[in-house]
Design an enzyme around this catalytic site. Structure first.
Site, PDB file in Angstrom:
ATOM      1  CB  SER A 167      -0.950  -0.048   1.194  1.00 50.18           C
ATOM      2  OG  SER A 167      -1.908   0.994   1.137  1.00 50.18           O
ATOM      3  CG  ASP A 375       5.601  25.247  -0.424  1.00 49.29           C
ATOM      4  OD1 ASP A 375       4.813  24.578   0.281  1.00 49.29           O
ATOM      5  OD2 ASP A 375       6.440  26.033   0.051  1.00 49.29           O
ATOM      6  CG  HIS A 428      -5.534  -2.028  -0.177  1.00 50.09           C
ATOM      7  ND1 HIS A 428      -4.828  -1.486  -1.230  1.00 50.09           N
ATOM      8  CD2 HIS A 428      -4.994  -1.479   0.950  1.00 50.09           C
ATOM      9  CE1 HIS A 428      -3.919  -0.647  -0.774  1.00 50.09           C
ATOM     10  NE2 HIS A 428      -3.987  -0.627   0.545  1.00 50.09           N
TER      11      HIS A 428
END
Length: 451
Positions: A167, A375, A428
Protein backbone atom coordinates in the site's frame (compact mmCIF):
# COMPACT_ATOMS: atom_id res chain seq x y z
CA UNK A 1 21.08 10.23 -11.31
CA UNK A 2 19.67 10.79 -7.85
CA UNK A 3 17.83 14.08 -7.24
CA UNK A 4 19.71 16.70 -5.24
CA UNK A 5 17.03 16.63 -2.57
CA UNK A 6 18.02 13.13 -1.56
CA UNK A 7 21.14 12.97 0.61
CA UNK A 8 24.08 10.87 -0.44
CA UNK A 9 24.24 7.44 1.17
CA UNK A 10 25.16 7.71 4.82
CA UNK A 11 28.86 7.94 5.41
CA UNK A 12 31.41 9.92 7.39
CA UNK A 13 29.47 13.18 6.90
CA UNK A 14 26.33 11.76 8.58
CA UNK A 15 26.89 10.11 11.94
CA UNK A 16 23.97 7.88 12.88
CA UNK A 17 23.71 6.56 16.40
CA UNK A 18 22.66 2.92 16.36
CA UNK A 19 21.76 0.88 19.40
CA UNK A 20 20.35 -2.63 19.82
CA UNK A 21 18.46 -2.59 23.10
CA UNK A 22 16.94 -6.05 23.30
CA UNK A 23 17.05 -9.46 21.67
CA UNK A 24 14.47 -12.20 22.09
CA UNK A 25 13.77 -15.69 20.81
CA UNK A 26 10.28 -17.19 20.76
CA UNK A 27 7.93 -19.22 18.58
CA UNK A 28 10.54 -20.16 16.02
CA UNK A 29 12.08 -16.74 15.47
CA UNK A 30 14.66 -14.37 16.87
CA UNK A 31 14.15 -10.62 17.13
CA UNK A 32 16.40 -7.65 17.71
CA UNK A 33 15.20 -4.12 18.50
CA UNK A 34 17.17 -1.45 16.64
CA UNK A 35 17.08 2.26 17.49
CA UNK A 36 18.68 4.92 15.29
CA UNK A 37 19.12 8.68 15.64
CA UNK A 38 18.65 10.38 12.27
CA UNK A 39 18.30 14.00 11.14
CA UNK A 40 14.83 15.48 11.29
CA UNK A 41 15.57 17.41 8.09
CA UNK A 42 17.53 15.38 5.55
CA UNK A 43 17.40 18.02 2.83
CA UNK A 44 17.94 21.44 4.36
CA UNK A 45 19.13 20.84 7.88
CA UNK A 46 22.50 21.92 9.15
CA UNK A 47 25.10 19.55 10.61
CA UNK A 48 24.33 19.01 14.24
CA UNK A 49 20.68 19.91 13.70
CA UNK A 50 17.66 18.32 15.35
CA UNK A 51 17.45 14.54 15.30
CA UNK A 52 14.64 12.04 15.83
CA UNK A 53 14.47 8.36 16.71
CA UNK A 54 13.76 5.71 14.12
CA UNK A 55 12.94 2.20 15.34
CA UNK A 56 13.02 -1.07 13.45
CA UNK A 57 12.62 -4.66 14.61
CA UNK A 58 14.64 -7.43 13.00
CA UNK A 59 13.01 -10.85 12.49
CA UNK A 60 15.04 -13.96 11.70
CA UNK A 61 13.85 -17.54 11.50
CA UNK A 62 15.29 -19.68 14.26
CA UNK A 63 15.84 -22.33 11.60
CA UNK A 64 19.00 -20.37 10.79
CA UNK A 65 21.86 -20.42 13.25
CA UNK A 66 23.10 -17.01 14.37
CA UNK A 67 26.12 -17.44 12.12
CA UNK A 68 23.94 -18.33 9.13
CA UNK A 69 21.54 -15.49 9.85
CA UNK A 70 24.37 -12.97 9.85
CA UNK A 71 25.08 -13.92 6.23
CA UNK A 72 21.50 -13.55 5.01
CA UNK A 73 20.57 -10.55 2.86
CA UNK A 74 18.22 -7.96 4.33
CA UNK A 75 14.60 -7.35 3.35
CA UNK A 76 13.10 -4.01 4.42
CA UNK A 77 9.32 -4.05 4.81
CA UNK A 78 7.51 -0.74 4.33
CA UNK A 79 4.09 -0.75 5.95
CA UNK A 80 0.90 0.82 4.65
CA UNK A 81 -0.45 4.10 5.95
CA UNK A 82 0.56 6.83 6.23
CA UNK A 83 0.58 6.69 10.00
CA UNK A 84 0.71 2.94 10.49
CA UNK A 85 3.50 1.46 12.57
CA UNK A 86 5.34 -1.64 11.42
CA UNK A 87 3.67 -5.00 12.03
CA UNK A 88 4.35 -6.75 15.32
CA UNK A 89 4.67 -10.47 14.68
CA UNK A 90 3.86 -13.04 17.34
CA UNK A 91 5.22 -15.67 14.99
CA UNK A 92 6.32 -15.94 11.39
CA UNK A 93 3.45 -16.63 9.01
CA UNK A 94 2.23 -15.73 5.55
CA UNK A 95 4.65 -13.54 3.65
CA UNK A 96 7.01 -13.20 6.63
CA UNK A 97 7.36 -16.98 6.87
CA UNK A 98 8.21 -17.14 3.17
CA UNK A 99 10.65 -14.23 3.39
CA UNK A 100 12.40 -15.52 6.50
CA UNK A 101 13.60 -18.58 4.62
CA UNK A 102 16.06 -16.42 2.70
CA UNK A 103 16.16 -13.00 4.38
CA UNK A 104 16.66 -11.10 7.58
CA UNK A 105 13.48 -9.03 7.78
CA UNK A 106 13.65 -5.45 9.00
CA UNK A 107 10.24 -4.11 10.03
CA UNK A 108 10.45 -0.32 10.05
CA UNK A 109 8.33 2.00 12.15
CA UNK A 110 8.19 4.86 9.67
CA UNK A 111 9.04 8.18 11.31
CA UNK A 112 6.22 9.50 13.44
CA UNK A 113 4.77 6.05 14.13
CA UNK A 114 5.25 3.30 16.69
CA UNK A 115 8.55 3.87 18.50
CA UNK A 116 9.90 6.28 15.86
CA UNK A 117 9.39 9.68 17.53
CA UNK A 118 5.62 9.10 17.52
CA UNK A 119 3.20 11.88 16.66
CA UNK A 120 -0.21 12.23 18.27
CA UNK A 121 -2.55 14.84 19.74
CA UNK A 122 -0.33 15.23 22.82
CA UNK A 123 3.14 15.28 21.24
CA UNK A 124 2.53 17.43 18.15
CA UNK A 125 1.35 20.56 20.05
CA UNK A 126 4.70 20.52 21.88
CA UNK A 127 6.20 21.87 18.64
CA UNK A 128 4.39 25.16 19.19
CA UNK A 129 1.54 26.83 17.25
CA UNK A 130 -0.10 25.28 14.21
CA UNK A 131 2.39 26.82 11.76
CA UNK A 132 5.31 25.23 13.63
CA UNK A 133 3.50 21.90 13.71
CA UNK A 134 2.89 22.05 9.95
CA UNK A 135 6.55 22.86 9.31
CA UNK A 136 7.54 19.84 11.42
CA UNK A 137 5.19 17.52 9.53
CA UNK A 138 6.76 18.48 6.20
CA UNK A 139 9.55 16.12 7.24
CA UNK A 140 7.28 13.07 7.56
CA UNK A 141 6.62 12.13 3.95
CA UNK A 142 8.03 9.39 1.72
CA UNK A 143 11.20 11.28 0.78
CA UNK A 144 12.24 11.51 4.44
CA UNK A 145 11.26 7.89 5.09
CA UNK A 146 13.50 6.79 2.23
CA UNK A 147 16.37 8.92 3.49
CA UNK A 148 15.94 7.29 6.91
CA UNK A 149 16.06 3.87 5.28
CA UNK A 150 19.34 4.62 3.54
CA UNK A 151 20.95 5.77 6.78
CA UNK A 152 19.63 2.68 8.54
CA UNK A 153 21.00 0.45 5.79
CA UNK A 154 24.41 2.05 6.11
CA UNK A 155 24.37 1.75 9.91
CA UNK A 156 23.61 -1.96 9.57
CA UNK A 157 26.43 -2.41 7.07
CA UNK A 158 23.94 -3.88 4.61
CA UNK A 159 24.43 -4.29 0.90
CA UNK A 160 21.66 -3.02 -1.38
CA UNK A 161 18.58 -4.66 0.01
CA UNK A 162 15.22 -5.99 -1.08
CA UNK A 163 12.33 -3.62 -0.34
CA UNK A 164 8.80 -4.92 0.04
CA UNK A 165 6.15 -2.20 0.05
CA UNK A 166 2.49 -2.76 0.88
CA UNK A 167 0.00 0.00 0.00
CA UNK A 168 1.59 3.30 1.08
CA UNK A 169 4.80 1.33 1.51
CA UNK A 170 4.69 0.83 -2.26
CA UNK A 171 4.43 4.59 -2.72
CA UNK A 172 7.58 4.91 -0.59
CA UNK A 173 9.28 2.24 -2.72
CA UNK A 174 8.66 4.33 -5.84
CA UNK A 175 10.27 7.29 -4.09
CA UNK A 176 13.19 5.00 -3.21
CA UNK A 177 13.54 3.99 -6.86
CA UNK A 178 13.46 7.67 -7.82
CA UNK A 179 16.08 9.07 -5.48
CA UNK A 180 18.19 6.28 -3.99
CA UNK A 181 18.18 3.32 -6.40
CA UNK A 182 21.76 2.53 -5.40
CA UNK A 183 20.35 1.16 -2.13
CA UNK A 184 18.09 -1.37 -3.83
CA UNK A 185 18.65 -4.93 -4.95
CA UNK A 186 15.02 -5.44 -5.99
CA UNK A 187 11.60 -4.03 -5.15
CA UNK A 188 8.31 -5.83 -4.55
CA UNK A 189 5.04 -3.89 -4.35
CA UNK A 190 1.57 -5.04 -3.35
CA UNK A 191 -1.42 -2.75 -3.85
CA UNK A 192 0.82 0.30 -3.88
CA UNK A 193 1.64 1.80 -7.28
CA UNK A 194 1.07 5.51 -6.68
CA UNK A 195 0.07 7.97 -9.39
CA UNK A 196 3.24 9.83 -10.32
CA UNK A 197 1.53 13.13 -11.13
CA UNK A 198 -1.83 14.83 -11.30
CA UNK A 199 -4.11 16.29 -8.66
CA UNK A 200 -5.41 14.30 -5.72
CA UNK A 201 -8.88 14.90 -7.15
CA UNK A 202 -8.22 12.22 -9.78
CA UNK A 203 -7.43 9.70 -7.06
CA UNK A 204 -10.65 10.36 -5.17
CA UNK A 205 -12.84 10.29 -8.27
CA UNK A 206 -11.54 6.80 -8.92
CA UNK A 207 -11.94 5.91 -5.24
CA UNK A 208 -15.59 6.98 -5.06
CA UNK A 209 -16.39 4.93 -8.15
CA UNK A 210 -14.63 1.85 -6.81
CA UNK A 211 -16.26 2.15 -3.40
CA UNK A 212 -19.72 2.51 -4.95
CA UNK A 213 -19.19 -0.71 -6.88
CA UNK A 214 -17.94 -2.46 -3.75
CA UNK A 215 -21.03 -1.33 -1.81
CA UNK A 216 -23.23 -2.91 -4.47
CA UNK A 217 -21.22 -6.12 -4.33
CA UNK A 218 -21.38 -6.28 -0.55
CA UNK A 219 -25.12 -5.68 -0.30
CA UNK A 220 -25.70 -8.35 -2.95
CA UNK A 221 -23.89 -10.81 -0.66
CA UNK A 222 -25.69 -9.64 2.47
CA UNK A 223 -29.01 -8.13 1.38
CA UNK A 224 -30.26 -8.00 4.99
CA UNK A 225 -27.44 -5.59 5.77
CA UNK A 226 -29.00 -2.96 3.52
CA UNK A 227 -31.90 -2.72 5.97
CA UNK A 228 -29.48 -2.76 8.92
CA UNK A 229 -27.48 0.17 7.53
CA UNK A 230 -30.64 2.18 6.83
CA UNK A 231 -31.98 1.50 10.32
CA UNK A 232 -28.74 2.68 11.93
CA UNK A 233 -28.68 5.82 9.75
CA UNK A 234 -32.30 6.71 10.58
CA UNK A 235 -31.60 6.16 14.25
CA UNK A 236 -28.55 8.44 14.20
CA UNK A 237 -30.46 11.20 12.43
CA UNK A 238 -32.91 11.41 15.33
CA UNK A 239 -31.05 10.05 18.36
CA UNK A 240 -27.80 11.22 19.90
CA UNK A 241 -25.32 8.40 20.45
CA UNK A 242 -21.80 8.66 21.82
CA UNK A 243 -18.73 6.51 21.37
CA UNK A 244 -16.74 5.36 24.42
CA UNK A 245 -14.34 8.33 24.06
CA UNK A 246 -17.25 10.75 24.39
CA UNK A 247 -17.27 11.76 20.75
CA UNK A 248 -20.56 11.79 18.83
CA UNK A 249 -21.47 8.98 16.49
CA UNK A 250 -22.94 10.74 13.47
CA UNK A 251 -24.16 9.25 10.22
CA UNK A 252 -21.00 10.38 8.45
CA UNK A 253 -18.80 8.75 11.07
CA UNK A 254 -20.84 5.55 10.81
CA UNK A 255 -20.21 5.55 7.05
CA UNK A 256 -16.52 5.03 7.83
CA UNK A 257 -17.22 1.35 8.50
CA UNK A 258 -16.82 1.08 4.73
CA UNK A 259 -13.13 0.59 5.55
CA UNK A 260 -14.06 -3.10 5.84
CA UNK A 261 -14.95 -3.14 2.15
CA UNK A 262 -11.32 -2.82 1.14
CA UNK A 263 -10.38 -6.39 1.84
CA UNK A 264 -11.13 -10.04 1.26
CA UNK A 265 -10.20 -10.96 4.81
CA UNK A 266 -12.23 -8.18 6.46
CA UNK A 267 -15.31 -7.69 4.33
CA UNK A 268 -17.34 -10.42 6.01
CA UNK A 269 -16.49 -8.89 9.39
CA UNK A 270 -18.71 -5.97 8.44
CA UNK A 271 -21.71 -8.27 8.51
CA UNK A 272 -20.74 -9.50 11.95
CA UNK A 273 -20.36 -5.92 13.15
CA UNK A 274 -23.85 -4.93 11.97
CA UNK A 275 -25.72 -7.97 13.23
CA UNK A 276 -25.80 -6.87 16.88
CA UNK A 277 -25.98 -3.11 16.39
CA UNK A 278 -29.13 -2.61 18.50
CA UNK A 279 -30.22 -3.52 21.95
CA UNK A 280 -33.60 -2.96 23.64
CA UNK A 281 -33.63 -0.54 26.55
CA UNK A 282 -36.28 1.06 28.77
CA UNK A 283 -36.09 4.08 26.46
CA UNK A 284 -36.48 1.96 23.33
CA UNK A 285 -33.91 0.65 20.83
CA UNK A 286 -30.39 2.04 21.27
CA UNK A 287 -27.06 1.14 19.77
CA UNK A 288 -25.42 -1.58 21.84
CA UNK A 289 -22.27 -1.11 23.87
CA UNK A 290 -20.63 -3.94 21.93
CA UNK A 291 -21.36 -2.18 18.63
CA UNK A 292 -20.19 1.22 19.86
CA UNK A 293 -17.04 -0.26 21.35
CA UNK A 294 -16.12 -1.87 18.04
CA UNK A 295 -16.90 1.32 16.13
CA UNK A 296 -14.55 3.28 18.35
CA UNK A 297 -11.53 1.54 16.89
CA UNK A 298 -12.77 2.03 13.34
CA UNK A 299 -13.88 5.66 13.25
CA UNK A 300 -11.37 7.27 15.62
CA UNK A 301 -7.86 8.27 14.53
CA UNK A 302 -6.65 8.40 18.12
CA UNK A 303 -3.95 5.78 17.55
CA UNK A 304 -2.80 7.05 14.13
CA UNK A 305 -3.56 10.77 13.66
CA UNK A 306 -0.88 10.97 10.96
CA UNK A 307 -3.27 9.16 8.66
CA UNK A 308 -5.83 11.95 8.88
CA UNK A 309 -3.23 14.71 8.86
CA UNK A 310 -1.00 13.45 6.06
CA UNK A 311 -3.15 11.22 3.91
CA UNK A 312 -3.87 13.71 1.15
CA UNK A 313 -0.31 15.03 1.26
CA UNK A 314 0.95 11.74 -0.16
CA UNK A 315 -0.55 12.95 -3.46
CA UNK A 316 0.73 16.53 -3.08
CA UNK A 317 3.46 17.55 -5.50
CA UNK A 318 3.78 21.26 -6.23
CA UNK A 319 0.13 22.04 -5.47
CA UNK A 320 -2.32 22.15 -2.61
CA UNK A 321 -4.61 19.19 -2.10
CA UNK A 322 -7.27 21.45 -0.55
CA UNK A 323 -9.38 18.71 1.04
CA UNK A 324 -9.65 16.93 -2.30
CA UNK A 325 -11.95 14.12 -1.14
CA UNK A 326 -14.33 16.64 0.45
CA UNK A 327 -14.51 18.69 -2.74
CA UNK A 328 -14.92 15.68 -5.01
CA UNK A 329 -17.74 14.41 -2.78
CA UNK A 330 -20.00 17.02 -4.39
CA UNK A 331 -19.70 15.04 -7.63
CA UNK A 332 -20.95 11.91 -5.86
CA UNK A 333 -23.98 12.96 -3.78
CA UNK A 334 -24.93 9.31 -3.28
CA UNK A 335 -22.16 9.22 -0.63
CA UNK A 336 -23.50 12.12 1.39
CA UNK A 337 -24.87 11.29 4.88
CA UNK A 338 -28.43 12.30 3.97
CA UNK A 339 -28.52 10.04 0.92
CA UNK A 340 -31.00 7.17 0.77
CA UNK A 341 -29.98 4.46 0.40
CA UNK A 342 -26.83 5.23 2.37
CA UNK A 343 -23.46 4.20 0.98
CA UNK A 344 -20.44 3.36 3.11
CA UNK A 345 -17.18 5.18 2.45
CA UNK A 346 -13.57 4.17 1.99
CA UNK A 347 -10.35 5.90 2.99
CA UNK A 348 -11.41 9.48 2.26
CA UNK A 349 -10.42 12.14 4.79
CA UNK A 350 -12.78 15.05 5.40
CA UNK A 351 -12.33 18.29 7.37
CA UNK A 352 -15.13 17.36 9.78
CA UNK A 353 -12.90 14.58 11.11
CA UNK A 354 -11.14 17.34 13.04
CA UNK A 355 -14.42 18.52 14.54
CA UNK A 356 -16.09 15.24 15.46
CA UNK A 357 -13.12 13.09 16.55
CA UNK A 358 -11.96 14.25 20.01
CA UNK A 359 -8.46 12.93 19.30
CA UNK A 360 -8.18 15.15 16.22
CA UNK A 361 -9.77 18.33 17.56
CA UNK A 362 -6.46 19.73 18.90
CA UNK A 363 -4.95 19.25 15.43
CA UNK A 364 -7.56 21.09 13.39
CA UNK A 365 -5.40 24.15 12.80
CA UNK A 366 -2.43 22.21 11.48
CA UNK A 367 -4.72 20.09 9.29
CA UNK A 368 -6.03 23.24 7.59
CA UNK A 369 -2.49 24.50 6.97
CA UNK A 370 -1.42 21.20 5.43
CA UNK A 371 -4.47 21.13 3.18
CA UNK A 372 -3.61 24.64 1.94
CA UNK A 373 0.13 24.02 1.46
CA UNK A 374 0.90 24.52 -2.23
CA UNK A 375 4.66 23.92 -2.40
CA UNK A 376 4.98 20.23 -1.59
CA UNK A 377 8.20 18.76 -2.99
CA UNK A 378 8.20 16.24 -5.78
CA UNK A 379 8.10 12.65 -4.55
CA UNK A 380 9.06 10.94 -7.81
CA UNK A 381 11.66 11.46 -10.52
CA UNK A 382 10.01 10.35 -13.75
CA UNK A 383 13.31 10.50 -15.64
CA UNK A 384 15.00 8.20 -13.15
CA UNK A 385 12.03 5.83 -13.16
CA UNK A 386 12.05 5.72 -16.97
CA UNK A 387 15.73 4.72 -16.83
CA UNK A 388 15.30 2.32 -13.91
CA UNK A 389 17.59 -0.72 -13.74
CA UNK A 390 16.40 -2.17 -10.41
CA UNK A 391 14.20 -5.28 -10.80
CA UNK A 392 10.63 -4.41 -9.76
CA UNK A 393 7.55 -6.64 -9.52
CA UNK A 394 4.14 -5.36 -8.46
CA UNK A 395 0.80 -6.92 -7.66
CA UNK A 396 -2.11 -4.85 -8.97
CA UNK A 397 -5.51 -5.89 -7.67
CA UNK A 398 -8.22 -5.36 -10.29
CA UNK A 399 -10.90 -4.22 -7.85
CA UNK A 400 -8.75 -2.49 -5.24
CA UNK A 401 -10.87 0.34 -3.81
CA UNK A 402 -7.86 2.19 -2.36
CA UNK A 403 -5.30 2.10 -5.16
CA UNK A 404 -7.00 2.33 -8.53
CA UNK A 405 -6.15 -0.23 -11.19
CA UNK A 406 -6.03 2.24 -14.09
CA UNK A 407 -3.80 4.70 -12.25
CA UNK A 408 -1.59 1.82 -11.08
CA UNK A 409 -1.08 0.52 -14.61
CA UNK A 410 -0.22 4.02 -15.83
CA UNK A 411 2.50 4.18 -13.20
CA UNK A 412 3.73 0.69 -14.06
CA UNK A 413 4.20 1.72 -17.68
CA UNK A 414 6.35 4.67 -16.57
CA UNK A 415 8.86 2.53 -14.64
CA UNK A 416 11.36 0.80 -16.88
CA UNK A 417 11.34 -2.95 -16.43
CA UNK A 418 8.51 -3.04 -13.88
CA UNK A 419 6.71 -6.39 -14.06
CA UNK A 420 2.98 -6.41 -13.24
CA UNK A 421 0.96 -9.29 -11.94
CA UNK A 422 -2.70 -8.30 -12.05
CA UNK A 423 -5.19 -10.36 -10.07
CA UNK A 424 -8.91 -10.18 -9.47
CA UNK A 425 -8.68 -12.75 -6.67
CA UNK A 426 -7.53 -10.31 -4.01
CA UNK A 427 -8.34 -6.89 -2.66
CA UNK A 428 -6.16 -4.36 -0.91
CA UNK A 429 -5.35 -6.76 1.92
CA UNK A 430 -4.13 -9.50 -0.40
CA UNK A 431 -1.03 -10.27 1.65
CA UNK A 432 -3.26 -11.01 4.64
CA UNK A 433 -5.16 -13.47 2.47
CA UNK A 434 -2.30 -15.35 0.76
CA UNK A 435 0.86 -13.53 1.75
CA UNK A 436 3.13 -16.50 1.24
CA UNK A 437 1.95 -17.14 -2.31
CA UNK A 438 1.96 -13.48 -3.34
CA UNK A 439 5.44 -12.86 -1.93
CA UNK A 440 6.89 -15.94 -3.63
CA UNK A 441 5.32 -15.00 -6.95
CA UNK A 442 6.61 -11.43 -6.90
CA UNK A 443 10.10 -12.39 -5.81
CA UNK A 444 10.25 -14.97 -8.57
CA UNK A 445 9.11 -12.39 -11.11
CA UNK A 446 11.69 -9.84 -9.97
CA UNK A 447 14.48 -12.38 -10.21
CA UNK A 448 13.47 -13.88 -13.53
CA UNK A 449 12.55 -10.74 -15.41
CA UNK A 450 8.84 -11.53 -15.10
CA UNK A 451 9.00 -14.91 -16.79
Amino acid sequence: MADARMPAPAGPTVRVQHEVRARHEFRGMRTAEHFFRVPLDHFGGSPGGETITVFAREYVSAAHSEEQAAELPWLLFLQGGPGGRGNRFGSLGGWSKAAARDFRILMLDQRGTGLSSPIDRTTLPLRGPAAAQAAYLEHFRADSIVADAELVRDALGADPWTVYGQSYGGFCALTYLSFAPQGLREVLVTGGLAPLAGPADDVYRATFQRVAARNAEYFAWYPEDRAAVERIARHLRHTTEYLPDGGPLTVERFQMVGAFLGGNTRVDSLHHLLEDAFTETAAGPRLSDAFLDQLQGIVSRRSNPLYALMHESIYGQGQATGWAAWRVLDEYPEFKPDAEPLLLTGEMVYPWYFEQDPALQPLRGVAELLAAKDDWKQLYDRGQLAANTVPVAAAVYSDDIYVDRKLSLETASAVRGLQVWESGDFHHDGIADDGEGIFARLLGMARSGGR
